[in-house]
Scaffold this motif. Structure first.
Motif, PDB file in Angstrom:
ATOM      1  N   GLN A   1      72.295 -11.384  24.144  1.00 12.05           N
ATOM      2  CA  GLN A   1      72.895 -10.443  23.202  1.00 12.05           C
ATOM      3  C   GLN A   1      72.926 -10.994  21.784  1.00 12.05           C
ATOM      4  N   SER A   2      73.045 -12.312  21.657  1.00 12.92           N
ATOM      5  CA  SER A   2      73.071 -12.921  20.327  1.00 12.92           C
ATOM      6  C   SER A   2      71.671 -13.150  19.765  1.00 12.92           C
ATOM      7  N   GLY A   3      70.660 -12.925  20.597  1.00 17.09           N
ATOM      8  CA  GLY A   3      69.284 -13.120  20.137  1.00 17.09           C
ATOM      9  C   GLY A   3      68.842 -14.567  20.143  1.00 17.09           C
ATOM     10  N   GLN A   4      69.591 -15.441  20.813  1.00 20.31           N
ATOM     11  CA  GLN A   4      69.234 -16.860  20.822  1.00 20.31           C
ATOM     12  C   GLN A   4      68.137 -17.172  21.839  1.00 20.31           C
ATOM     13  N   ILE A   5      67.977 -16.321  22.835  1.00 21.70           N
ATOM     14  CA  ILE A   5      66.883 -16.508  23.779  1.00 21.70           C
ATOM     15  C   ILE A   5      66.089 -15.199  23.881  1.00 21.70           C
ATOM     16  N   ILE A   6      64.833 -15.351  24.241  1.00 27.41           N
ATOM     17  CA  ILE A   6      63.940 -14.185  24.328  1.00 27.41           C
ATOM     18  C   ILE A   6      64.278 -13.331  25.532  1.00 27.41           C
ATOM     19  N   GLY A   7      64.611 -13.975  26.634  1.00 27.58           N
ATOM     20  CA  GLY A   7      64.927 -13.250  27.857  1.00 27.58           C
ATOM     21  C   GLY A   7      65.390 -14.211  28.924  1.00 27.58           C
ATOM     22  N   GLN A   8      65.628 -13.675  30.101  1.00 21.62           N
ATOM     23  CA  GLN A   8      66.174 -14.505  31.166  1.00 21.62           C
ATOM     24  C   GLN A   8      65.732 -13.976  32.528  1.00 21.62           C
ATOM     25  N   MET A   9      65.334 -14.902  33.390  1.00 17.13           N
ATOM     26  CA  MET A   9      65.116 -14.590  34.797  1.00 17.13           C
ATOM     27  C   MET A   9      66.330 -15.090  35.567  1.00 17.13           C
ATOM     28  N   GLY A  10      66.991 -14.194  36.270  1.00 15.66           N
ATOM     29  CA  GLY A  10      68.194 -14.559  37.002  1.00 15.66           C
ATOM     30  C   GLY A  10      67.934 -14.639  38.490  1.00 15.66           C
ATOM     31  N   GLY A  11      67.935 -15.860  39.032  1.00 17.46           N
ATOM     32  CA  GLY A  11      67.790 -16.060  40.465  1.00 17.46           C
ATOM     33  C   GLY A  11      66.443 -15.631  41.015  1.00 17.46           C
ATOM     34  N   LEU A  12      66.403 -15.530  42.337  1.00 15.46           N
ATOM     35  CA  LEU A  12      65.158 -15.139  43.004  1.00 15.46           C
ATOM     36  C   LEU A  12      64.707 -13.757  42.563  1.00 15.46           C
ATOM     37  N   ARG A  13      65.663 -12.879  42.271  1.00 16.13           N
ATOM     38  CA  ARG A  13      65.342 -11.529  41.818  1.00 16.13           C
ATOM     39  C   ARG A  13      64.543 -11.585  40.507  1.00 16.13           C
ATOM     40  N   GLY A  14      64.962 -12.433  39.596  1.00 17.46           N
ATOM     41  CA  GLY A  14      64.255 -12.549  38.319  1.00 17.46           C
ATOM     42  C   GLY A  14      62.827 -13.033  38.501  1.00 17.46           C
ATOM     43  N   ALA A  15      62.649 -14.023  39.388  1.00 17.25           N
ATOM     44  CA  ALA A  15      61.296 -14.525  39.664  1.00 17.25           C
ATOM     45  C   ALA A  15      60.444 -13.433  40.304  1.00 17.25           C
ATOM     46  N   ALA A  16      61.043 -12.657  41.223  1.00 19.74           N
ATOM     47  CA  ALA A  16      60.303 -11.569  41.880  1.00 19.74           C
ATOM     48  C   ALA A  16      59.886 -10.504  40.868  1.00 19.74           C
ATOM     49  N   GLU A  17      60.750 -10.228  39.903  1.00 18.90           N
ATOM     50  CA  GLU A  17      60.394  -9.262  38.867  1.00 18.90           C
ATOM     51  C   GLU A  17      59.171  -9.739  38.077  1.00 18.90           C
ATOM     52  N   TYR A  18      59.143 -11.018  37.749  1.00 16.80           N
ATOM     53  CA  TYR A  18      58.001 -11.552  36.992  1.00 16.80           C
ATOM     54  C   TYR A  18      56.728 -11.457  37.835  1.00 16.80           C
ATOM     55  N   GLU A  19      56.846 -11.726  39.137  1.00 11.75           N
ATOM     56  CA  GLU A  19      55.678 -11.609  40.016  1.00 11.75           C
ATOM     57  C   GLU A  19      55.176 -10.159  40.064  1.00 11.75           C
ATOM     58  N   VAL A  20      56.097  -9.217  40.081  1.00 11.88           N
ATOM     59  CA  VAL A  20      55.713  -7.803  40.082  1.00 11.88           C
ATOM     60  C   VAL A  20      54.971  -7.462  38.797  1.00 11.88           C
ATOM     61  N   LEU A  21      55.439  -7.962  37.671  1.00 14.16           N
ATOM     62  CA  LEU A  21      54.779  -7.706  36.395  1.00 14.16           C
ATOM     63  C   LEU A  21      53.377  -8.317  36.365  1.00 14.16           C
ATOM     64  N   LEU A  22      53.240  -9.521  36.926  1.00 18.42           N
ATOM     65  CA  LEU A  22      51.914 -10.141  37.001  1.00 18.42           C
ATOM     66  C   LEU A  22      50.967  -9.287  37.846  1.00 18.42           C
ATOM     67  N   PHE A  23      51.477  -8.800  38.953  1.00 17.76           N
ATOM     68  CA  PHE A  23      50.650  -7.989  39.858  1.00 17.76           C
ATOM     69  C   PHE A  23      50.288  -6.642  39.227  1.00 17.76           C
ATOM     70  N   GLU A  24      51.262  -5.984  38.639  1.00 23.46           N
ATOM     71  CA  GLU A  24      51.014  -4.659  38.051  1.00 23.46           C
ATOM     72  C   GLU A  24      50.060  -4.720  36.868  1.00 23.46           C
ATOM     73  N   ASN A  25      50.003  -5.856  36.207  1.00 29.07           N
ATOM     74  CA  ASN A  25      49.115  -6.008  35.049  1.00 29.07           C
ATOM     75  C   ASN A  25      47.789  -6.669  35.411  1.00 29.07           C
ATOM     76  N   GLY A  26      47.532  -6.817  36.717  1.00 27.84           N
ATOM     77  CA  GLY A  26      46.245  -7.329  37.166  1.00 27.84           C
ATOM     78  C   GLY A  26      46.040  -8.810  36.946  1.00 27.84           C
ATOM     79  N   ILE A  27      47.113  -9.549  36.681  1.00 26.29           N
ATOM     80  CA  ILE A  27      46.979 -10.988  36.436  1.00 26.29           C
ATOM     81  C   ILE A  27      46.910 -11.755  37.750  1.00 26.29           C
ATOM     82  N   THR A  28      47.609 -11.283  38.755  1.00 24.50           N
ATOM     83  CA  THR A  28      47.495 -11.849  40.106  1.00 24.50           C
ATOM     84  C   THR A  28      47.142 -10.719  41.067  1.00 24.50           C
ATOM     85  N   GLU A  29      46.496 -11.087  42.148  1.00 24.75           N
ATOM     86  CA  GLU A  29      46.078 -10.076  43.118  1.00 24.75           C
ATOM     87  C   GLU A  29      47.193  -9.695  44.082  1.00 24.75           C
ATOM     88  N   THR A  30      48.166 -10.571  44.220  1.00 29.10           N
ATOM     89  CA  THR A  30      49.297 -10.285  45.104  1.00 29.10           C
ATOM     90  C   THR A  30      50.573 -10.803  44.447  1.00 29.10           C
TER      91      THR A  30
END
Length: 324
Positions: free
Chosen positions: A251-280
């Motif tokens: 909220q203060s703009g001190q960080i660009i973003g945050q991955m919270g827990g396993l859910r955050g990592a899974a979200e990043y994996e979904v983004l990689l997959f949806e953008n064709g960067i990884t196959e799975t």
């Protein structure tokens, strides 16, 4: 229900935890702006930029933190963005080695083919250090990319495993002036002065992002000594229980973003997959299936236990016990 042997509950939890690993369920995961902002930022970087991934955690939080680091590392390698890897605690050093070995493991269906610093020494001496020119020269020399490999990653050009250094807060502070002064050699004894990625990015002032994957408050050091001192862009990858503590930094703009827990990592994996960067998707996505299945079972047991309690089962059980 109230007299059920608790060992059946443990067995049920075990079963629902194992099944998703064997049969992919693929529960839908919606991405959040906190994770999308990191993905979008990394996606804009290219071979002229560089990032830090800091392994600021111990094995106790490996299941949550390592998938975050692996996902961002794959994203950076896909865009040919050089990656420096460091560690705040001593055990983080091993976490960094494990993550790099995983991303470059030929036994996996998708991996990056690793080329050691010594293997491409002749090309460096010939002045071939640009990534595109290096890949072309390397393949013209008779080297063939394995069938399942996503690309080449050259040690010293695409990644440098710097590892752990004592009093890491002061190490971050020192790297704002010179990375080489803090790490004259990498983990494998290779001199940083001979690495093209170090020559192009001599200090944190020339780094475009520092992602700290943390299981403790160690991530704050990157804010104090990196973000606030020189304006270094910082992103967090923290455990689920820590995530709410660090939302004020977003909220203060001190960080660009945050991955919270396993859910955050899974979200990043979904983004990689949806953008064709990884196959799975990866381990975090599968882990969320396990976590969700276990949570559903626990909720079901709580509902059944409450129904049994209010139906009078608790009183009957107490009465039976009281009369022996």
């Amino acid at each position: 229900m109230l007299n059920i042997d608790r060992r059946w509950i443990f067995l049920a939890i075990g079963v629902v935890s194992i099944i998703p690993f064997l049969v992919g369920i693929g529960m839908p995961i919606t991405t959040t702006t906190e994770v999308e902002s990191i993905f979008d930022y990394v996606n804009e970087l290219d071979k002229e930029d560089a990032i830090f991934i800091s392994f600021d955690y111990a094995p106790g939080t490996q299941a949550e933190n390592t998938p975050m680091a692996v996902a961002v590392m794959r994203h950076a390698f896909y865009n040919d963005v050089p990656v420096f890897m460091t560690a705040y605690p001593p055990l983080g050093h091993g976490m960094a080695i494990g993550a790099l070995d995983y991303v470059t493991n030929p036994a996996l269906s998708v991996f990056y083919q690793r080329v050691s610093f010594e293997e491409w020494a002749d090309f460096r001496e010939a002045g071939i250090t640009d990534k595109d020119e290096l890949v072309a020269a390397w393949e013209n020399d008779g080297n063939e990319l394995p069938e399942n490999a996503s690309g080449w990653v050259f040690e010293g050009r695409d990644f440098a495993l710097l590892g752990y250094a004592p009093v890491f807060s002061l190490v971050i502070l020192g790297m704002t002036a010179s990375i080489e002064a803090q790490y004259p050699q990498d983990t494998y004894g290779n001199p940083l002065s001979e690495m093209p990625m170090l020559r192009e990015h001599k200090s944190l002032r020339e780094i475009d992002l520092a992602l700290t994957t943390a299981g403790s408050s160690a991530c704050r050091a990157w804010i104090v000594y990196g973000r606030e001192k020189i304006g270094l862009p910082v992103a967090f990858g923290v455990t689920a229980v820590m995530a709410t503590d660090y939302y004020p930094y977003i909220q203060s703009g001190q960080i660009i973003g945050q991955m919270g827990g396993l859910r955050g990592a899974a979200e990043y994996e979904v983004l990689l997959f949806e953008n064709g960067i990884t196959e799975t998707t990866g381990k975090a996505f599968t882990g969320m299936d396990v976590q969700s299945a276990a949570h559903l079972l626990i909720i079901l047991l709580i509902i059944m236990g409450n129904i049994a309690f209010f139906a009078g089962g608790f009183n009957k059980k107490t009465k039976l016990k009281g009369r022996g």
